[in-house]
Scaffold this motif. Structure first.
Motif, PDB file in Angstrom:
ATOM      1  N   UNK A   6      37.574  25.851  46.985  1.00  0.00           N
ATOM      2  CA  UNK A   6      38.204  27.033  47.573  1.00  0.00           C
ATOM      3  C   UNK A   6      39.525  27.345  46.865  1.00  0.00           C
ATOM      4  N   UNK A   7      39.790  28.594  46.701  1.00  0.00           N
ATOM      5  CA  UNK A   7      41.018  29.012  46.031  1.00  0.00           C
ATOM      6  C   UNK A   7      40.951  30.480  45.692  1.00  0.00           C
ATOM      7  N   UNK A   8      41.735  30.853  44.758  1.00  0.00           N
ATOM      8  CA  UNK A   8      41.796  32.252  44.353  1.00  0.00           C
ATOM      9  C   UNK A   8      40.457  32.735  43.834  1.00  0.00           C
ATOM     10  N   UNK A   9      40.191  34.026  44.047  1.00  0.00           N
ATOM     11  CA  UNK A   9      38.968  34.616  43.517  1.00  0.00           C
ATOM     12  C   UNK A   9      39.253  35.841  42.659  1.00  0.00           C
ATOM     13  N   UNK A  25      46.204  31.008  32.536  1.00  0.00           N
ATOM     14  CA  UNK A  25      46.660  31.079  33.927  1.00  0.00           C
ATOM     15  C   UNK A  25      45.504  30.853  34.902  1.00  0.00           C
ATOM     16  N   UNK A  26      44.358  31.464  34.619  1.00  0.00           N
ATOM     17  CA  UNK A  26      43.192  31.293  35.495  1.00  0.00           C
ATOM     18  C   UNK A  26      42.724  29.842  35.475  1.00  0.00           C
ATOM     19  N   UNK A  27      42.643  29.251  34.296  1.00  0.00           N
ATOM     20  CA  UNK A  27      42.213  27.859  34.184  1.00  0.00           C
ATOM     21  C   UNK A  27      43.177  26.927  34.912  1.00  0.00           C
ATOM     22  N   UNK A  28      44.444  27.261  34.927  1.00  0.00           N
ATOM     23  CA  UNK A  28      45.431  26.451  35.653  1.00  0.00           C
ATOM     24  C   UNK A  28      45.224  26.571  37.160  1.00  0.00           C
ATOM     25  N   UNK A  30      42.431  27.622  38.745  1.00  0.00           N
ATOM     26  CA  UNK A  30      41.084  27.220  39.142  1.00  0.00           C
ATOM     27  C   UNK A  30      40.416  26.402  38.042  1.00  0.00           C
ATOM     28  N   UNK A  31      40.777  25.125  37.916  1.00  0.00           N
ATOM     29  CA  UNK A  31      40.163  24.297  36.872  1.00  0.00           C
ATOM     30  C   UNK A  31      38.659  24.084  37.064  1.00  0.00           C
ATOM     31  N   UNK A  32      38.144  24.467  38.229  1.00  0.00           N
ATOM     32  CA  UNK A  32      36.716  24.305  38.515  1.00  0.00           C
ATOM     33  C   UNK A  32      35.860  25.448  37.991  1.00  0.00           C
ATOM     34  N   UNK A  33      36.453  26.504  37.438  1.00  0.00           N
ATOM     35  CA  UNK A  33      35.676  27.633  36.931  1.00  0.00           C
ATOM     36  C   UNK A  33      35.797  27.717  35.417  1.00  0.00           C
ATOM     37  N   UNK A  34      34.782  28.322  34.807  1.00  0.00           N
ATOM     38  CA  UNK A  34      34.868  28.602  33.375  1.00  0.00           C
ATOM     39  C   UNK A  34      35.408  30.021  33.215  1.00  0.00           C
ATOM     40  N   UNK A  35      36.159  30.248  32.154  1.00  0.00           N
ATOM     41  CA  UNK A  35      36.756  31.556  31.887  1.00  0.00           C
ATOM     42  C   UNK A  35      36.108  32.123  30.638  1.00  0.00           C
ATOM     43  N   UNK A  36      35.572  33.348  30.754  1.00  0.00           N
ATOM     44  CA  UNK A  36      34.959  34.039  29.614  1.00  0.00           C
ATOM     45  C   UNK A  36      35.789  35.275  29.311  1.00  0.00           C
TER      46      UNK A  36
END
Length: 74
Positions: A6-9, A25-28, A30-36
């Motif tokens: 759970x966290x930012x979306x 910034x996104x990876x920081x 939400x380290x649980x998501x991949x960024x494309x």
């Protein structure tokens, strides 16, 4: 498939920011998501699409490498 933490979306504050800084910034956050990072003209996938992925954030950029849409989970 992993269960998202759970966290930012979404990251509206990143519109107008350089893509590399936005992805970091996104990876920081939400380290649980991949960024494309997606180039200009890339298709947008609606949440009801079978390619929707709750562990991915797509960052759409303009021709200068600047984020031009709010990055969101999906």
């Amino acid at each position: 498939m992993s269960v998202p933490i759970p966290g930012r979306s979404s990251w509206p504050e990143l519109v107008g920011v350089l893509a590399t800084l936005a992805a970091t910034a996104i990876a920081h956050d939400r380290p649980d998501v991949s960024v494309e990072v997606r180039p200009p003209g890339s298709p947008i996938i609606p949440p009801e699409d079978p390619n929707y992925n709750p562990t991915r954030v797509r960052v759409f950029i303009d021709s200068n490498g600047i984020v031009n849409q709010v990055p969101v989970i999906g």
